[in-house]
Design a protein around this motif. Structure first.
Motif, PDB file in Angstrom:
ATOM      1  N   PRO A 104       1.046  -1.250   0.023  1.00  0.00           N
ATOM      2  CA  PRO A 104      -0.157   0.085  -0.125  1.00  0.00           C
ATOM      3  C   PRO A 104       0.939   1.213   0.062  1.00  0.00           C
ATOM      4  CG  PRO A 104       0.182  -0.934   2.223  1.00  0.00           C
ATOM      5  CD  PRO A 104       0.802  -1.921   1.264  1.00  0.00           C
ATOM      6  N   SER A 105       0.280   2.329  -0.430  1.00  0.00           N
ATOM      7  CA  SER A 105       0.959   3.659  -0.526  1.00  0.00           C
ATOM      8  C   SER A 105      -0.252   4.513  -0.595  1.00  0.00           C
ATOM      9  CB  SER A 105       1.885   3.842  -1.689  1.00  0.00           C
ATOM     10  OG  SER A 105       1.320   4.036  -2.952  1.00  0.00           O
ATOM     11  N   PHE A 106      -0.069   5.545   0.058  1.00  0.00           N
ATOM     12  CA  PHE A 106      -1.243   6.655   0.088  1.00  0.00           C
ATOM     13  C   PHE A 106      -1.046   7.715  -1.077  1.00  0.00           C
ATOM     14  CE2 PHE A 106      -1.765   5.004   4.518  1.00  0.00           C
ATOM     15  CZ  PHE A 106      -2.864   5.156   4.742  1.00  0.00           C
ATOM     16  N   THR A 107      -2.203   8.332  -1.258  1.00  0.00           N
ATOM     17  CA  THR A 107      -2.091   9.470  -2.168  1.00  0.00           C
ATOM     18  C   THR A 107      -1.650  10.645  -1.616  1.00  0.00           C
ATOM     19  OG1 THR A 107      -4.425   9.966  -1.907  1.00  0.00           O
ATOM     20  CG2 THR A 107      -3.674   8.558  -3.780  1.00  0.00           C
ATOM     21  N   PRO A 108      -0.865  11.586  -2.135  1.00  0.00           N
ATOM     22  CA  PRO A 108      -0.340  12.851  -1.385  1.00  0.00           C
ATOM     23  C   PRO A 108      -1.294  13.492  -0.425  1.00  0.00           C
ATOM     24  CG  PRO A 108       0.597  12.860  -3.523  1.00  0.00           C
ATOM     25  CD  PRO A 108      -0.462  11.629  -3.602  1.00  0.00           C
ATOM     26  N   ASP A 109      -2.577  13.698  -1.208  1.00  0.00           N
ATOM     27  CA  ASP A 109      -3.638  14.269  -0.207  1.00  0.00           C
ATOM     28  C   ASP A 109      -4.317  13.478   1.005  1.00  0.00           C
ATOM     29  OD1 ASP A 109      -5.275  12.294  -1.364  1.00  0.00           O
ATOM     30  OD2 ASP A 109      -6.323  13.937  -2.729  1.00  0.00           O
ATOM     31  N   GLY A 110      -3.791  12.203   1.141  1.00  0.00           N
ATOM     32  CA  GLY A 110      -4.320  11.204   2.101  1.00  0.00           C
ATOM     33  C   GLY A 110      -5.668  10.652   2.028  1.00  0.00           C
ATOM     34  N   GLU A 123      14.266  -7.527  15.492  1.00  0.00           N
ATOM     35  CA  GLU A 123      15.048  -8.613  14.878  1.00  0.00           C
ATOM     36  C   GLU A 123      13.894  -9.378  13.755  1.00  0.00           C
ATOM     37  OE1 GLU A 123      16.565 -13.004  16.713  1.00  0.00           O
ATOM     38  OE2 GLU A 123      15.988 -11.616  18.078  1.00  0.00           O
ATOM     39  N   GLY A 124      14.479  -9.527  12.733  1.00  0.00           N
ATOM     40  CA  GLY A 124      13.663 -10.154  11.734  1.00  0.00           C
ATOM     41  C   GLY A 124      12.718  -9.163  10.946  1.00  0.00           C
ATOM     42  N   SER A 125      12.629  -8.064  11.156  1.00  0.00           N
ATOM     43  CA  SER A 125      11.846  -6.904  10.658  1.00  0.00           C
ATOM     44  C   SER A 125      12.652  -6.112   9.654  1.00  0.00           C
ATOM     45  CB  SER A 125      11.067  -6.246  11.604  1.00  0.00           C
ATOM     46  OG  SER A 125      10.218  -6.919  12.309  1.00  0.00           O
ATOM     47  N   GLU A 126      12.161  -5.768   8.445  1.00  0.00           N
ATOM     48  CA  GLU A 126      12.783  -5.036   7.386  1.00  0.00           C
ATOM     49  C   GLU A 126      11.799  -3.833   6.994  1.00  0.00           C
ATOM     50  OE1 GLU A 126      13.957  -6.363   3.518  1.00  0.00           O
ATOM     51  OE2 GLU A 126      12.854  -8.500   4.074  1.00  0.00           O
ATOM     52  N   ASP A 127      10.690  -3.921   7.330  1.00  0.00           N
ATOM     53  CA  ASP A 127       9.712  -2.807   6.763  1.00  0.00           C
ATOM     54  C   ASP A 127       9.334  -1.888   7.887  1.00  0.00           C
ATOM     55  OD1 ASP A 127       9.039  -4.089   4.044  1.00  0.00           O
ATOM     56  OD2 ASP A 127       8.130  -5.738   5.695  1.00  0.00           O
ATOM     57  N   PHE A 128       9.440  -0.523   7.367  1.00  0.00           N
ATOM     58  CA  PHE A 128       9.277   0.412   8.340  1.00  0.00           C
ATOM     59  C   PHE A 128       8.731   1.811   7.701  1.00  0.00           C
ATOM     60  CE2 PHE A 128      13.632   0.987   6.625  1.00  0.00           C
ATOM     61  CZ  PHE A 128      13.646   2.438   6.291  1.00  0.00           C
ATOM     62  N   VAL A 129       8.273   2.674   8.420  1.00  0.00           N
ATOM     63  CA  VAL A 129       7.920   3.937   7.780  1.00  0.00           C
ATOM     64  C   VAL A 129       8.107   5.100   8.638  1.00  0.00           C
ATOM     65  CG1 VAL A 129       5.915   3.137   6.322  1.00  0.00           C
ATOM     66  CG2 VAL A 129       5.369   3.666   8.893  1.00  0.00           C
ATOM     67  N   TRP A 130       8.341   6.245   8.208  1.00  0.00           N
ATOM     68  CA  TRP A 130       8.444   7.596   8.955  1.00  0.00           C
ATOM     69  C   TRP A 130       7.056   8.476   9.130  1.00  0.00           C
ATOM     70  CZ3 TRP A 130      13.071   9.171  11.278  1.00  0.00           C
ATOM     71  CH2 TRP A 130      14.328   8.623  10.541  1.00  0.00           C
ATOM     72  N   THR A 131       6.731   8.920  10.427  1.00  0.00           N
ATOM     73  CA  THR A 131       5.712   9.808  10.472  1.00  0.00           C
ATOM     74  C   THR A 131       6.310  11.311  10.213  1.00  0.00           C
ATOM     75  OG1 THR A 131       6.316  10.344  12.973  1.00  0.00           O
ATOM     76  CG2 THR A 131       4.796   8.420  12.636  1.00  0.00           C
ATOM     77  N   THR A 183       3.690  -7.107   8.083  1.00  0.00           N
ATOM     78  CA  THR A 183       5.071  -6.891   7.381  1.00  0.00           C
ATOM     79  C   THR A 183       4.979  -5.439   6.759  1.00  0.00           C
ATOM     80  OG1 THR A 183       3.599  -7.824   5.211  1.00  0.00           O
ATOM     81  CG2 THR A 183       5.016  -9.192   6.554  1.00  0.00           C
ATOM     82  N   ARG A 184       4.406  -5.056   5.620  1.00  0.00           N
ATOM     83  CA  ARG A 184       4.675  -3.718   5.143  1.00  0.00           C
ATOM     84  C   ARG A 184       3.688  -2.698   5.757  1.00  0.00           C
ATOM     85  NH1 ARG A 184       5.153  -6.742  -0.233  1.00  0.00           N
ATOM     86  NH2 ARG A 184       7.559  -6.769  -0.573  1.00  0.00           N
ATOM     87  N   LEU A 185       4.201  -1.620   5.674  1.00  0.00           N
ATOM     88  CA  LEU A 185       3.592  -0.405   6.474  1.00  0.00           C
ATOM     89  C   LEU A 185       3.503   0.671   5.249  1.00  0.00           C
ATOM     90  CD1 LEU A 185       5.517  -0.284   9.635  1.00  0.00           C
ATOM     91  CD2 LEU A 185       3.475  -1.361   9.212  1.00  0.00           C
ATOM     92  N   ALA A 186       2.543   1.738   5.501  1.00  0.00           N
ATOM     93  CA  ALA A 186       2.392   2.844   4.607  1.00  0.00           C
ATOM     94  C   ALA A 186       1.338   3.842   5.668  1.00  0.00           C
ATOM     95  CB  ALA A 186       1.584   2.885   3.368  1.00  0.00           C
ATOM     96  N   THR A 208      -3.254   8.187   9.816  1.00  0.00           N
ATOM     97  CA  THR A 208      -3.851   6.827   9.221  1.00  0.00           C
ATOM     98  C   THR A 208      -2.469   6.062   8.904  1.00  0.00           C
ATOM     99  OG1 THR A 208      -5.865   8.065   8.731  1.00  0.00           O
ATOM    100  CG2 THR A 208      -5.213   5.616   7.815  1.00  0.00           C
ATOM    101  N   LEU A 209      -2.669   4.524   9.304  1.00  0.00           N
ATOM    102  CA  LEU A 209      -1.540   3.816   9.016  1.00  0.00           C
ATOM    103  C   LEU A 209      -2.061   2.496   8.287  1.00  0.00           C
ATOM    104  CD1 LEU A 209       1.635   2.787   9.471  1.00  0.00           C
ATOM    105  CD2 LEU A 209       0.883   1.872  11.486  1.00  0.00           C
ATOM    106  N   ALA A 210      -1.534   2.172   7.248  1.00  0.00           N
ATOM    107  CA  ALA A 210      -1.868   0.857   6.683  1.00  0.00           C
ATOM    108  C   ALA A 210      -0.898  -0.045   7.082  1.00  0.00           C
ATOM    109  CB  ALA A 210      -2.012   1.051   5.246  1.00  0.00           C
ATOM    110  N   LEU A 211      -1.352  -1.290   7.432  1.00  0.00           N
ATOM    111  CA  LEU A 211      -0.597  -2.506   7.811  1.00  0.00           C
ATOM    112  C   LEU A 211      -1.096  -3.688   6.884  1.00  0.00           C
ATOM    113  CD1 LEU A 211      -1.903  -2.157  11.362  1.00  0.00           C
ATOM    114  CD2 LEU A 211       0.468  -1.900  11.034  1.00  0.00           C
ATOM    115  N   VAL A 212       0.119  -4.367   6.485  1.00  0.00           N
ATOM    116  CA  VAL A 212      -0.220  -5.653   5.859  1.00  0.00           C
ATOM    117  C   VAL A 212       0.056  -6.743   6.762  1.00  0.00           C
ATOM    118  CG1 VAL A 212       0.353  -7.088   3.883  1.00  0.00           C
ATOM    119  CG2 VAL A 212       0.344  -4.648   3.756  1.00  0.00           C
ATOM    120  N   SER A 213      -1.231  -7.688   6.795  1.00  0.00           N
ATOM    121  CA  SER A 213      -0.960  -8.824   7.391  1.00  0.00           C
ATOM    122  C   SER A 213      -0.718 -10.141   6.709  1.00  0.00           C
ATOM    123  CB  SER A 213      -2.327  -8.780   8.415  1.00  0.00           C
ATOM    124  OG  SER A 213      -2.191 -10.208   9.228  1.00  0.00           O
TER     125      SER A 213
END
Length: 304
Positions: free
Chosen positions: A70-76, A241-249, A288-291, A298-303
């Motif tokens: 997932p990825s958000f549009t610039p206007d959210g 440990e074992g995690s590679e997906d991250f995002v910045w607020t 896993t992945r975040l956006a 608002t945070l998107a999470l992939v399960s």
């Protein structure tokens, strides 16, 4: 007899360690997009970081199969994501947060992944798996159906991408090892920066920098940042440990998941990762992945 047995045990131990190392190399150099991806769902949660409050996750895909990246549009106001529905190939979809309606944006014979709105705002870029399995960067117009355009003709195989400005991107290039490269759209040129990186590439808020995971060894992963104009790399924090997906607020806080839990870390404020929420009660086992939307609400999470 005992001596021979000990030698056999030592040999087996050495072989085991060798096989583990081989498995790690193979795991980190396989194609970014598998023909048989795992079943995943995308959830949304509302964040209130000052009060360390997170809402109950809402499943916005509810689809048996692959829904990811997932990825958000610039206007959210909307979320773009990848979904595999028919014919074992993927297309790009758009979810409107207000109306809760989903719209299909691509319908092609090829597979598209990792949609991101370009800095100009009138296109979204994707990694396209072409008919011969070549992975390159393409773009589609946001306004509606039209022929896609190839952006970096000679740059392949591209796994993931992150826009730095209208002319420059950070790329995850598949190889042995996988590498971080900078690419200039106007010239098609690339600059190799670092090897052994993870798939998550994220702009650092308020800086001309991009962050990535450097995998020094199977058990030592670190988030680093690259000043992409000066080419200087500096460490930020060791990953969970074992995690590679991250995002910045937007305020410079890092978010990362491990298992069913969400953690945060703020450079120069917190000394280590701190748990923000645990979603196991919602039936989520492996995130896993975040956006995150531009306002950090608002945070998107992939399960998986």
């Amino acid at each position: 007899m005992t001596s021979s047995k000990n030698r056999i045990i030592q040999l087996n131990s050495s072989v085991f360690r060798f096989l583990l190392a081989v498995c790690f190399v193979l795991k980190t150099t396989t194609d970014a997009y598998s023909q048989n991806p795992p079943e995943t769902e995308i959830f949304l949660v509302e964040l209130d970081l000052p009060n360390r409050s997170v809402s109950v996750p809402t499943n916005i895909t509810q689809h048996k199969g692959y829904d990811n990246q997932p990825s958000f549009t610039p206007d959210g106001k909307a979320l773009l994501y990848t979904s595999m529905r028919e014919n074992n190939q993927t297309d790009i979809y758009r979810y409107d947060l207000k109306t809760q309606q989903t719209t299909q944006l691509t319908s092609t014979a090829e597979s598209e992944y990792s949609p991101i709105i370009t800095p100009t705002g009138n296109y979204f870029s994707v990694i396209r798996v072409e008919k011969d399995q070549t992975q390159r960067l393409w773009k589609f117009p946001v306004s509606g159906p039209a022929e896609p355009e190839l952006m970096l003709k000679n740059v392949k195989p591209v796994g993931y991408h992150c826009w730095l400005n209208q002319d420059w991107l950070a790329l995850f290039i598949l190889g042995k090892p996988n590498t971080l490269q900078l690419a200039q759209v106007s010239t098609g040129d690339t600059i190799r920066i670092e090897g052994n990186i993870g798939r998550s590439l994220q702009k650092v808020p308020g800086r001309e920098a991009v962050s990535f995971v450097y995998k020094e060894s199977p058990n030592n992963w670190q988030i680093r940042q690259l000043n992409w104009k000066g080419r200087q790399i500096s460490p930020l924090v060791k990953t969970l440990e074992g995690s590679e997906d991250f995002v910045w607020t937007s305020d410079g806080t890092l978010l990362m998941c491990q298992g069913s839990a969400l953690y945060f870390y703020k450079p120069n404020v917190t000394s280590s990762w701190m748990q923000l929420a645990d979603f196991s009660s919602s039936g989520i086992k492996q995130l896993t992945r975040l956006a995150i939307d531009p306002k950090g609400k608002t945070l998107a999470l992939v399960s998986q």
